[in-house]
Write an enzyme that holds these catalytic residues in place. Structure first.
Site, PDB file in Angstrom:
ATOM      1  N   GLY A 139     132.005 -19.564 -38.860  1.00 31.67           N
ATOM      2  CA  GLY A 139     131.399 -20.657 -39.621  1.00 31.67           C
ATOM      3  C   GLY A 139     131.164 -20.340 -41.080  1.00 31.67           C
ATOM      4  O   GLY A 139     130.386 -21.025 -41.748  1.00 31.67           O
ATOM      5  N   SER A 140     131.845 -19.318 -41.623  1.00 32.34           N
ATOM      6  CA  SER A 140     131.585 -18.890 -42.998  1.00 32.34           C
ATOM      7  C   SER A 140     132.538 -19.512 -44.012  1.00 32.34           C
ATOM      8  O   SER A 140     132.462 -19.193 -45.205  1.00 32.34           O
ATOM      9  CB  SER A 140     131.675 -17.356 -43.094  1.00 32.34           C
ATOM     10  OG  SER A 140     132.967 -16.913 -42.692  1.00 32.34           O
ATOM     11  N   ARG A 207     130.432  -9.810 -42.169  1.00 35.28           N
ATOM     12  CA  ARG A 207     129.448  -9.823 -41.079  1.00 35.28           C
ATOM     13  C   ARG A 207     129.446 -11.131 -40.307  1.00 35.28           C
ATOM     14  O   ARG A 207     128.945 -11.184 -39.176  1.00 35.28           O
ATOM     15  CB  ARG A 207     128.045  -9.561 -41.639  1.00 35.28           C
ATOM     16  CG  ARG A 207     127.849  -8.139 -42.136  1.00 35.28           C
ATOM     17  CD  ARG A 207     126.492  -7.980 -42.774  1.00 35.28           C
ATOM     18  NE  ARG A 207     126.265  -6.596 -43.210  1.00 35.28           N
ATOM     19  CZ  ARG A 207     125.437  -6.251 -44.173  1.00 35.28           C
ATOM     20  NH1 ARG A 207     124.731  -7.181 -44.803  1.00 35.28           N
ATOM     21  NH2 ARG A 207     125.276  -4.981 -44.512  1.00 35.28           N
ATOM     22  N   GLY A 269     144.086 -23.980 -38.653  1.00 36.12           N
ATOM     23  CA  GLY A 269     143.945 -24.688 -37.389  1.00 36.12           C
ATOM     24  C   GLY A 269     144.885 -25.857 -37.196  1.00 36.12           C
ATOM     25  O   GLY A 269     144.901 -26.464 -36.121  1.00 36.12           O
ATOM     26  N   ARG A 270     145.707 -26.167 -38.179  1.00 36.30           N
ATOM     27  CA  ARG A 270     146.565 -27.345 -38.078  1.00 36.30           C
ATOM     28  C   ARG A 270     147.836 -27.091 -37.290  1.00 36.30           C
ATOM     29  O   ARG A 270     148.528 -28.047 -36.901  1.00 36.30           O
ATOM     30  CB  ARG A 270     146.905 -27.878 -39.471  1.00 36.30           C
ATOM     31  CG  ARG A 270     145.691 -28.341 -40.246  1.00 36.30           C
ATOM     32  CD  ARG A 270     145.999 -29.424 -41.233  1.00 36.30           C
ATOM     33  NE  ARG A 270     146.477 -30.656 -40.609  1.00 36.30           N
ATOM     34  CZ  ARG A 270     146.539 -31.827 -41.239  1.00 36.30           C
ATOM     35  NH1 ARG A 270     146.142 -31.919 -42.493  1.00 36.30           N
ATOM     36  NH2 ARG A 270     146.996 -32.900 -40.626  1.00 36.30           N
ATOM     37  N   VAL A 273     145.682 -23.066 -32.221  1.00 35.15           N
ATOM     38  CA  VAL A 273     144.513 -22.194 -32.142  1.00 35.15           C
ATOM     39  C   VAL A 273     144.969 -20.759 -31.917  1.00 35.15           C
ATOM     40  O   VAL A 273     145.591 -20.452 -30.888  1.00 35.15           O
ATOM     41  CB  VAL A 273     143.579 -22.623 -30.995  1.00 35.15           C
ATOM     42  CG1 VAL A 273     142.358 -21.703 -30.932  1.00 35.15           C
ATOM     43  CG2 VAL A 273     143.147 -24.074 -31.167  1.00 35.15           C
ATOM     44  N   TYR A 474     137.821 -13.364 -59.643  1.00 38.98           N
ATOM     45  CA  TYR A 474     136.813 -14.039 -58.812  1.00 38.98           C
ATOM     46  C   TYR A 474     135.670 -14.489 -59.726  1.00 38.98           C
ATOM     47  O   TYR A 474     134.936 -13.669 -60.272  1.00 38.98           O
ATOM     48  CB  TYR A 474     136.311 -13.041 -57.764  1.00 38.98           C
ATOM     49  CG  TYR A 474     135.532 -13.622 -56.615  1.00 38.98           C
ATOM     50  CD1 TYR A 474     134.247 -14.109 -56.800  1.00 38.98           C
ATOM     51  CD2 TYR A 474     136.055 -13.643 -55.331  1.00 38.98           C
ATOM     52  CE1 TYR A 474     133.518 -14.621 -55.749  1.00 38.98           C
ATOM     53  CE2 TYR A 474     135.328 -14.155 -54.267  1.00 38.98           C
ATOM     54  CZ  TYR A 474     134.061 -14.646 -54.486  1.00 38.98           C
ATOM     55  OH  TYR A 474     133.333 -15.149 -53.435  1.00 38.98           O
TER      56      TYR A 474
END
Length: 562
Positions: A139-140, A207, A269-270, A273, A474
């Protein structure tokens, strides 16, 4: 209940861990000077979860029963908290929206498969029901790859791979490991380390991100100079698609036509999976050091990194911050006492006598790994290059501190949100010959955007991930939104973010080096890879997923969705 832990629903990392400024006496004056925000003023913490208005699930009984048969009763979840956790990634816009309770569409159900057969059953059930499937790792993601599409009528299923978290085998002769895609970075390294191996991939999100997520976004890590990006590390793959599984064996190289492996890398994800991958692994190095250096100017630091990339040295980390980021780093340090404080003051006094403008000094970290002789040889080569460009060695103390704190930076963004500041990042890559133009153009674009908004903004940058022909830059920017209205805050954020992204294109750089495309960067895809290149990508997506069931809305511009 299902054994999978998640980050905070409203921010980065886990509950109980947060950034604080009280023990960093230089930070509050720095922030007040650069962006006009008073850190001592009362902040606005995130709301209580119970105050959110979460839309009810649209999951119907028939699909629910099919998914329950696929993964088991305990691993199908429709609780509001789980669904909100899986609604957004951790981009700045994501956090602003979720904190404001902006939840126009959330996943209707979260499923936690335990193996590839269960993933296949879920994928087939979703396609048969004409629903939407969004794979979820840690979820990052910060590029908008996890947000459910704003379309009515279709059920949204979040497929969380957190239970699939094991190193399955290690081929010691080949230096390869077969790993399930849902493993988080620390768990992966712990399992490999117990056998004496390392994959060496350490992105900022280490992490809280997974192997599958790294593959889906073409991730890079802080040690990619030595170990390679995830595209270099990943050798074999298993990818579940509707009714079938793509199987790519872990071959060292192949000439079997256009690379299907490369097509899946970065596909978000297209194209299916990712359930497991064969990855390069290495024996844990005998020695590992991070040494800090200081350059008199940003130009000197860039020139040194360019020369190091062409030298016989092969560091694991090559990083240099511009003057703004260096000043920020110094401002976030805790108060030094005793001998350490006196040494720092004496060093800066000596540099000033040498004619250094300390406001222009640039901090650098360079890492070395391997046997004692190899490390010594590479340090000697780098040391000569640093000296030739006017730099000095600060030593292993600051390097060890950087190594210890390197994964903590994202917590600062949550802290700034609490006190009324917006902060985000944009990263890119370009040839060595273009880096200074890219840097200057991006800084100028951000400052012009701040001026248009009438706000006091700040932008800083570091170079990382060096390659034969160029490097990654960056950028981090921050500013006070100047309004409490969420829609206006987001509009002002996009004013700055878009200016920086467009500057990348205008100066010959790419729209993203390692954060992926998602929805946030898709607008610039055609300018990055050409309209014809986008045609190829669209054709590929249509061929694999004609029903647009697999994470639709990401990766390609909105007008190219069909």
């Amino acid at each position: 209940m299902n054994g999978v832990t998640h980050q905070k629903w409203w921010g980065w990392g886990v509950e109980g861990v947060a950034f604080h400024h009280e023990d960093k006496p230089k930070l509050a004056p720095f922030v007040l000077d650069k962006v006009g925000i008073d850190l001592h003023a009362p902040g606005t913490p995130p709301p209580a979860f119970d105050d959110l208005a979460v839309p009810a699930t649209r999951l119907g009984d028939e699909l629910a029963a099919t998914l329950r048969r696929a993964v088991g009763e305990d691993y199908l979840v429709t609780a509001d908290l789980d669904r909100v956790v899986h609604t957004y990634g951790k981009g700045l816009a994501d956090l602003v929206k979720v904190r404001a309770g902006h939840l126009p569409r959330v996943p209707d159900v979260v499923v936690y498969p335990g193996d590839e057969d269960e993933v296949r059953a879920v994928v087939d059930a979703v396609v048969a029901a004409d629903a939407v499937l969004i794979p979820f790792g840690g979820g990052s993601n910060i590029s908008g790859s996890l947000t459910p599409p704003a379309e009515e009528g279709r059920v949204v299923v979040s497929l969380d791979l957190g239970r699939m978290n094991r190193v399955l085998e290690v081929d010691e002769a080949a230096g390869l490991a077969r790993v399930q895609a849902g493993v988080l970075g620390p768990d992966l390294e712990d399992q490999l380390g117990a056998r004496g191996w390392t994959m060496g991939h350490q992105p900022d999100s280490f992490r809280h991100s997974t192997l599958g997520g790294w593959i889906a976004t073409r991730s890079s890590g802080m040690q990619s100079d030595k170990y390679g990006d995830i595209a270099d590390i990943t050798r074999g793959l298993r990818v579940v698609q509707p009714g079938k599984v793509v199987v790519l064996r872990p071959l060292p190289s192949t000439s079997s036509g256009p690379s299907v492996r490369e097509m899946i890398l970065g596909s978000e994800g297209r194209l299916g999976v990712v359930t497991e991958a064969w990855v390069n692994v290495h024996r844990v190095p005998e020695n590992r050091e991070i040494i800090a250096y200081l350059f008199p100017t940003w130009a000197a630091g860039l020139a040194a990194m360019t020369e190091i990339s062409a030298s016989d040295a092969a560091p694991s980390v090559t990083r240099v911050s511009d003057a703004n980021e260096t000043q920020f780093s110094l401002a976030t340090q805790k108060k030094s006492r005793g001998v350490k404080s006196k040494v720092s003051k004496a060093l800066f006094a000596v540099l000033e006598r040498r004619g250094w403008d300390l406001d222009q000094a640039c901090l650098s970290y360079i890492g070395y790994e391997g046997g004692k002789e190899r490390v010594a040889r590479e340090k000697a080569i780098v040391g000569k290059i640093v000296k030739a460009h006017g730099g000095i060695k600060l030593g292993t103390g600051p390097g060890a501190l950087y190594d210890q704190k390197k994964f903590d930076t994202p917590y600062i963004r949550d802290f700034l949100l609490d006190v009324g500041g917006l902060a985000d990042v944009s990263e890119t890559a370009a040839p060595w010959s273009k880096l200074m133009d890219v840097y200057s153009g991006s800084v100028r674009a951000a400052r012009e955007a701040f001026d248009r908004l009438g706000v006091k903004g700040f932008i800083m940058c570091h170079l990382s991930h060096s390659y034969h022909s160029g490097a990654c830059l960056y950028f981090t920017f921050a500013f006070p939104p100047g309004t409490d209205d969420v829609e206006e805050q987001l509009a002002r954020y996009w004013e700055v973010k878009s200016a920086v992204q467009q500057s990348f294109i205008d100066t010959g750089a790419t729209i993203s080096h390692h954060h992926g495309v998602g929805t946030d960067h898709a607008h610039w895809l055609e300018e990055d890879i050409s309209e014809a290149g986008t045609d190829v990508m669209v054709a590929l997506l249509r061929g694999v997923d004609p029903g647009r069931n697999l994470n639709p809305g990401t990766l390609i511009p909105a007008q190219r969705e069909w």
